[in-house]
Design a protein around this motif. Structure first.
Motif, short mmCIF file in Angstrom:
data_model
loop_
_atom_site.label_atom_id
_atom_site.label_comp_id
_atom_site.label_asym_id
_atom_site.label_seq_id
_atom_site.Cartn_x
_atom_site.Cartn_y
_atom_site.Cartn_z
N ASN A 174 0.82 -1.21 0.00
CA ASN A 174 0.00 0.00 0.00
C ASN A 174 0.85 1.26 0.00
O ASN A 174 0.47 2.28 -0.59
CB ASN A 174 -0.94 0.00 1.20
CG ASN A 174 -2.12 -0.94 1.02
OD1 ASN A 174 -2.25 -1.60 0.00
ND2 ASN A 174 -2.99 -1.03 2.02
N ASN A 222 -3.91 -4.21 3.51
CA ASN A 222 -5.17 -4.59 2.86
C ASN A 222 -5.37 -3.77 1.60
O ASN A 222 -5.43 -2.54 1.66
CB ASN A 222 -6.33 -4.36 3.83
CG ASN A 222 -7.61 -4.99 3.34
OD1 ASN A 222 -7.85 -5.10 2.14
ND2 ASN A 222 -8.46 -5.40 4.27
N PRO A 223 -5.47 -4.42 0.43
CA PRO A 223 -5.68 -3.67 -0.82
C PRO A 223 -6.90 -2.76 -0.77
O PRO A 223 -6.92 -1.70 -1.42
CB PRO A 223 -5.86 -4.78 -1.86
CG PRO A 223 -5.13 -5.95 -1.30
CD PRO A 223 -5.34 -5.87 0.19
N ARG A 224 -7.91 -3.15 0.00
CA ARG A 224 -9.12 -2.32 0.06
C ARG A 224 -8.84 -0.93 0.62
O ARG A 224 -9.60 0.02 0.35
CB ARG A 224 -10.20 -3.02 0.89
CG ARG A 224 -10.78 -4.26 0.23
CD ARG A 224 -11.98 -4.81 1.00
NE ARG A 224 -11.57 -5.32 2.30
CZ ARG A 224 -11.14 -6.56 2.52
NH1 ARG A 224 -11.02 -7.40 1.52
NH2 ARG A 224 -10.82 -6.95 3.75
N ASP A 225 -7.76 -0.79 1.38
CA ASP A 225 -7.43 0.51 1.97
C ASP A 225 -6.94 1.53 0.94
O ASP A 225 -6.87 2.72 1.25
CB ASP A 225 -6.37 0.35 3.06
CG ASP A 225 -6.88 -0.43 4.27
OD1 ASP A 225 -8.12 -0.50 4.44
OD2 ASP A 225 -6.05 -0.96 5.03
N ALA A 253 -8.20 1.32 -2.36
CA ALA A 253 -9.11 1.15 -3.49
C ALA A 253 -9.59 2.48 -4.05
O ALA A 253 -10.00 2.55 -5.22
CB ALA A 253 -10.31 0.29 -3.07
N ASN A 254 -9.54 3.54 -3.25
CA ASN A 254 -10.03 4.85 -3.71
C ASN A 254 -9.04 5.57 -4.62
O ASN A 254 -9.39 6.57 -5.26
CB ASN A 254 -10.35 5.74 -2.51
CG ASN A 254 -9.13 6.01 -1.65
OD1 ASN A 254 -8.35 5.10 -1.36
ND2 ASN A 254 -8.96 7.26 -1.22
N ILE A 259 -7.83 -2.04 -8.67
CA ILE A 259 -7.25 -3.26 -8.13
C ILE A 259 -7.63 -4.44 -9.01
O ILE A 259 -8.81 -4.65 -9.32
CB ILE A 259 -7.73 -3.49 -6.68
CG1 ILE A 259 -7.29 -2.33 -5.78
CG2 ILE A 259 -7.19 -4.82 -6.14
CD1 ILE A 259 -7.83 -2.41 -4.37
N SER A 307 -7.87 -8.47 -9.75
CA SER A 307 -7.99 -9.76 -9.09
C SER A 307 -8.22 -10.81 -10.16
O SER A 307 -8.71 -10.53 -11.25
CB SER A 307 -9.14 -9.77 -8.08
OG SER A 307 -10.38 -9.54 -8.73
#
Length: 453
Positions: free
Chosen positions: A273, A306-309, A311-312, A316, A318
């Motif tokens: 990240n 965490n990739p979701r952190d 995402a903005n 991403i 997958s």
């Protein structure tokens, strides 16, 4: 490689291998050989080594047992009569499933694998029988007593790892490697000390070698043309591709954040990240694409960030993407130490690295970590020649460890496009290395597809 007989005397020396398993292996070998020979004949290629053409290890490659060597798992042809005078090397930290094939890379030696649960005292007691030629450690495996003994006794310490063109499929799935990096000085992903690869890169420009450079260019063109990488997704997996875009694209290559290449190769502690955020800040007008490591997404390796952190600020990815197509679809690659950075260089992309992988520090990448030992300025062709042609060992089909990079490239390209591995290796190893190029591989692939099954 000499043909090996499977008879009663051999069976008596094989340890922990039942007759049914040996018979099954032999039947697979015979069937694969017949398939390869039929294909070679139809393609008009030499087919004189019918009993030697197969990527499948033969039954005699299973673990052997001899008096005085109880502390070791013994693998390879050299333990049989023809090789009984060859020197012995000890290997540490190698999983049982890949011991047979690794022994093929060291055909000049008898290979003895130290069993995981064997005490060093028992190992050392065996030295009344022989003096090891070298201690060989897988990756960064550390057995302090063995290392200290080797240094005290002036026994060379070598390290081995998978090569940069490995297989179609992952080692985690027990897919055997077509290449191996053998380093007699250090290991390529540890920049804290010299390695055989670093020395090769430093010295490759000292003398001109037009033939080697031509080979490097030919091999890079094949790697690009067939979208090859270290691990190649098999033909049974639907691959994703990025849609076309008018925007400039920057790819962030995620890695396993506690991987040895990062722990050893990066002085600062970056998370994936962190790299995404730096990339977005340095490229505010670009589309930032983040590819997390598949093992992390799949839950096979620990997730530190965490990739979701992020995402903005990024897209991403997958699932399974064709890496060649992915690299072709971006303009710039950011990574810590990933080999994908060098694969991007092969495709003439700009690459930023935050650690010190083997390909950084030579003037070809945007480096964020200094590498003061690396003062040479090799061309990309020279860097590739050192890292992919001179440094690794290749083991393909009937050629065994005498195979060249061209044989591995052709085998990978055929297998990635649907040809069974045994057939891909058999056909590739029947050709001289200098005859293998993009046209040869393409024509062979078309020829194999036209052969009735």
């Amino acid at each position: 490689m000499a043909n090996r007989r499977f008879d009663g005397s051999t069976a008596n020396t094989m340890k922990n291998v039942g007759i049914k398993k040996a018979a099954l292996q032999m039947s697979r070998y015979v069937l694969a050989s017949k398939q390869v020979q039929r294909a070679l004949k139809l393609l008009g290629l030499p087919a004189s080594r019918a009993n030697e053409v197969s990527g499948i290890p033969k039954p005699a490659d299973t673990s052997l047992s001899f008096p005085g060597y109880e502390a070791f798992a013994l693998h390879g042809e050299a333990w049989q009569a023809a090789g009984e005078q060859k020197p012995i090397i000890l290997m540490f930290g190698v999983h049982p499933w890949k011991r047979d094939v690794l022994a093929r890379y060291f055909s000049d030696f008898r290979v003895a694998y130290v069993r995981t649960n064997t005490s060093w005292t028992k190992v050392q007691t065996s030295f009344c029988q022989f003096t090891p030629q070298a201690f060989v450690f897988w990756g960064m495996t550390e057995i302090r007593a063995a290392k200290n003994y080797a240094i005290k006794s002036s026994i060379p310490l070598w390290r081995v790892e998978d090569g940069f063109l490995r297989s179609v499929g992952l080692g985690a799935q027990h897919v055997l490697p077509l290449s191996l990096a053998v380093d007699t000085t250090g290991i390529y992903f540890d920049p804290s000390r010299p390695s055989t690869l670093e020395t090769l890169i430093s010295e490759i420009g000292v003398t001109e070698n037009a033939t080697l450079i031509e080979r490097a260019r030919r091999c890079m063109s094949m790697i690009s043309a067939f979208g090859l990488s270290k691990y190649n997704v098999g033909q049974d997996v639907p691959l994703k591709r990025l849609p076309p875009s008018d925007r400039r694209r920057v790819l962030v290559v995620g890695q396993v954040e506690d991987d040895a290449s990062i722990v050893m190769g990066c002085a600062a502690r970056y998370t994936n990240n962190d790299i995404v955020r730096i990339t977005q800040k340095e490229n505010p007008d670009a589309e930032v694409i983040y590819r997390p490591h598949p093992d992390v997404l799949g839950g096979h390796r620990k997730e530190f960030s965490n990739p979701r952190d992020v995402a903005n600020i990024c897209t991403i990815l997958s699932g399974d993407y064709d890496l060649g197509s992915l690299l072709d679809s971006v303009d710039h690659v950011y990574t810590i130490t990933s080999l994908l950075g060098f694969e991007a260089l092969i495709r003439r992309k700009k690459v930023t690295v935050f650690g010190a992988p083997f390909y950084s520090g030579w003037g070809l990448t945007d480096d964020r970590q200094p590498t003061p030992r690396r003062t040479a300025k090799p061309s990309l062709d020279e860097l590739f020649a050192a890292a992919y042609i001179l440094y690794p060992r290749y083991c393909v089909g009937s050629l065994g460890s005498s195979a060249e990079i061209e044989h591995a490239i052709m085998s990978l390209a055929l297998e990635k496009n649907g040809v069974p591995r045994e057939l891909a290796e058999g056909v590739s190893s029947a050709l001289p290395a200098e005859a293998i190029n993009v046209d040869c591989v393409s024509q062979t692939l078309e020829g194999l597809k036209s052969i009735p099954s």
